[in-house]
Scaffold this active site. Structure first.
Site, mmCIF file in Angstrom:
data_model
loop_
_atom_site.group_PDB
_atom_site.id
_atom_site.type_symbol
_atom_site.label_atom_id
_atom_site.label_comp_id
_atom_site.label_asym_id
_atom_site.label_seq_id
_atom_site.Cartn_x
_atom_site.Cartn_y
_atom_site.Cartn_z
ATOM 1 N N ASP A 36 73.275 46.150 87.817
ATOM 2 C CA ASP A 36 73.104 46.847 89.105
ATOM 3 C C ASP A 36 71.710 46.654 89.697
ATOM 4 O OD1 ASP A 36 71.551 48.315 87.428
ATOM 5 O OD2 ASP A 36 72.542 50.229 87.762
ATOM 6 N N GLU A 38 68.796 47.434 88.233
ATOM 7 C CA GLU A 38 67.735 48.220 87.577
ATOM 8 C C GLU A 38 67.028 47.362 86.531
ATOM 9 O OE1 GLU A 38 69.091 51.860 85.871
ATOM 10 O OE2 GLU A 38 69.714 52.693 87.807
ATOM 11 N N HIS A 128 40.836 43.780 96.963
ATOM 12 C CA HIS A 128 40.556 43.431 98.368
ATOM 13 C C HIS A 128 39.171 43.933 98.776
ATOM 14 C CE1 HIS A 128 40.910 42.780 102.556
ATOM 15 N NE2 HIS A 128 40.957 44.064 102.830
ATOM 16 N N ASP A 167 36.540 35.927 107.990
ATOM 17 C CA ASP A 167 36.442 37.177 108.758
ATOM 18 C C ASP A 167 35.269 37.992 108.232
ATOM 19 O OD1 ASP A 167 37.328 38.438 106.422
ATOM 20 O OD2 ASP A 167 39.390 38.629 107.126
ATOM 21 N N LYS A 190 37.387 37.276 113.386
ATOM 22 C CA LYS A 190 38.860 37.348 113.404
ATOM 23 C C LYS A 190 39.332 38.746 113.787
ATOM 24 C CE LYS A 190 41.542 38.641 109.658
ATOM 25 N NZ LYS A 190 42.000 38.585 108.260
ATOM 26 N N ARG A 192 42.990 41.009 113.594
ATOM 27 C CA ARG A 192 44.380 41.012 113.118
ATOM 28 C C ARG A 192 45.278 41.603 114.191
ATOM 29 N NH1 ARG A 192 47.332 39.785 109.125
ATOM 30 N NH2 ARG A 192 45.679 39.134 107.722
ATOM 31 N N ALA A 222 48.645 32.778 105.192
ATOM 32 C CA ALA A 222 47.665 31.764 105.599
ATOM 33 C C ALA A 222 47.289 31.844 107.078
ATOM 34 C CB ALA A 222 48.139 30.346 105.254
ATOM 35 N N GLY A 223 47.674 32.938 107.741
ATOM 36 C CA GLY A 223 47.287 33.104 109.149
ATOM 37 C C GLY A 223 45.775 33.128 109.307
ATOM 38 N N THR A 224 45.099 33.822 108.398
ATOM 39 C CA THR A 224 43.639 33.954 108.482
ATOM 40 C C THR A 224 42.963 32.600 108.283
ATOM 41 O OG1 THR A 224 43.819 36.203 107.621
ATOM 42 C CG2 THR A 224 41.657 35.141 107.451
HETATM 43 C C1 R5P Z 1 42.309 40.508 105.013
HETATM 44 O O1 R5P Z 1 41.431 41.300 105.338
HETATM 45 C C2 R5P Z 1 42.241 39.699 103.776
HETATM 46 O O2 R5P Z 1 40.945 39.568 103.319
HETATM 47 C C3 R5P Z 1 42.848 38.327 103.983
HETATM 48 O O3 R5P Z 1 42.086 37.657 104.960
HETATM 49 C C4 R5P Z 1 44.260 38.420 104.441
HETATM 50 O O4 R5P Z 1 44.943 39.411 103.732
HETATM 51 C C5 R5P Z 1 44.963 37.114 104.272
HETATM 52 O O5 R5P Z 1 46.272 37.266 104.739
HETATM 53 P P1 R5P Z 1 46.968 36.091 105.538
HETATM 54 O O6 R5P Z 1 46.900 34.891 104.658
HETATM 55 O O7 R5P Z 1 48.394 36.585 105.732
HETATM 56 O O8 R5P Z 1 46.255 35.925 106.822
#
Ligand code: R5P
Length: 301
Positions: A36, A38, A128, A167, A190, A192, A222-224
């Site tokens: 199921d 779990e 982080h 950033d 940067k 968000r 990988a957006g950042t």
């Molecule tokens: C954001 O403050 C983190 O330090 C990273 O820059 C971010 O979490 C990376 O996430 P993504 O690859 O989705 O942009």
């Protein structure tokens, strides 16, 4: 008594590598699923042992977290003397503050869950932000992969280089890497826009004619990194970009976002296993010695 290392299913190769460094055999720990969905967890003999459970809470985050809690509970009930979670990557650590009303404090919720799960202590790598520790009542031992990343990046000798923070939040980490490599630092501005969309607009520092080494804690979508690389290219950097991150999650559009960019290498650690068949020039450095060292320092003799 030597520490007893158990591995959840989040990163068995890393736990094995740690055991090898420590010169011990990992203990018995099985995790599978009931029909199921779990989780079914079972540990071997842990009575009076100083147990270290290795489990990154990377995707699927909720499941990995619950598995860790179940293993910890099994250890407690099995009579372990002490239970430490070794979490090379801690999911929800980015939710360390409420950006808007109506949001939870995710990092705090996870911290409370870990405490409720009967853990005595947490070893966390490259949170982080170091201040995430304040969400925990448990003692937290923070370790870092910056030295092993910098060591690998130091082997890259192509032309004039510059370390770049993608950033403002990553500046300290980028500085730490730059210091070890004796390189200058630049910073990208940067913003968000959403969980997977960012906008990078400007760079402070000299990048023209240099090969940038972008340093961040996490590559998720990988957006950042992609947005920062675009800004650097626009500012005249060399078409020879290195990405470096402590944790490589590579989820969703990550590969697609980086594919058209002149990325020469992506250096990350094995804090989480990279997705199979990842179409990126990935160079993985192992944090097994860093984490094994923490176990050695904290383990009861
Ligand atoms: C954001 O403050 C983190 O330090 C990273 O820059 C971010 O979490 C990376 O996430 P993504 O690859 O989705 O942009």
């Amino acid at each position: 008594m030597s520490p007893l290392l158990l591995s959840g299913s989040g990163n068995r190769p890393l736990a094995l590598a740690m055991a090898k460094v420590l010169g011990i055999e990992p203990g018995e720990c099985h995790a599978q699923k009931f029909p199921d969905g779990e989780l079914e967890v079972r540990v071997g003999e842990v009575r009076e042992r100083d147990v270290f459970i290795v489990q990154p809470t990377s995707p699927p985050v909720g499941e990995r977290l619950l598995e860790l809690l179940l293993i910890a509970d099994a250890c407690r009930r099995g009579g372990a003397a002490r239970v430490t979670a070794v979490v090379p990557y801690l999911g929800y650590a980015r939710q360390d503050r409420r950006e808007r009303s109506g949001e939870p404090l995710g990092a705090r919720v996870v911290a409370d869950l870990l405490a409720a799960g009967g853990l005595d202590r947490l070893v966390a790598m490259d949170l982080h932000s170091p201040s995430v520790e304040s969400a925990f009542h448990l003692p937290v031992e923070q370790v870092s992969s910056v030295d092993v990343l910098a060591e690998r990046l130091g082997r890259v000798t192509s032309g004039e280089r510059v370390v770049v923070s993608p950033d403002l939040g990553a500046v300290k980490r980028a500085r730490a890497v730059a210091k070890r490599l004796s390189l200058p630092v630049a910073v990208v501005y940067k913003q968000r826009l959403s969980g997977s969309e960012v906008e990078a607009s400007d760079v402070v520092g000299e990048v023209r004619g240099r090969s940038p080494i972008l340093v961040d804690d996490i590559i998720s979508t990988a957006g950042t990194m992609a947005a920062a690389a675009e800004v650097l290219l626009h500012a005249g950097c060399n078409r020879d970009i290195t990405l470096a991150a402590c944790h490589g999650l590579f989820v969703g559009p990550a590969v697609e976002r980086l594919a058209h960019l002149p990325i020469t290498r992506v250096v990350t650690t094995d804090s989480t296993p990279p997705p199979a068949g990842l179409a990126l020039p990935l160079e993985l450095v192992s944090v097994a010695p860093v984490l094994a060292d923490a176990v050695r320092r904290l383990g009861r003799r």
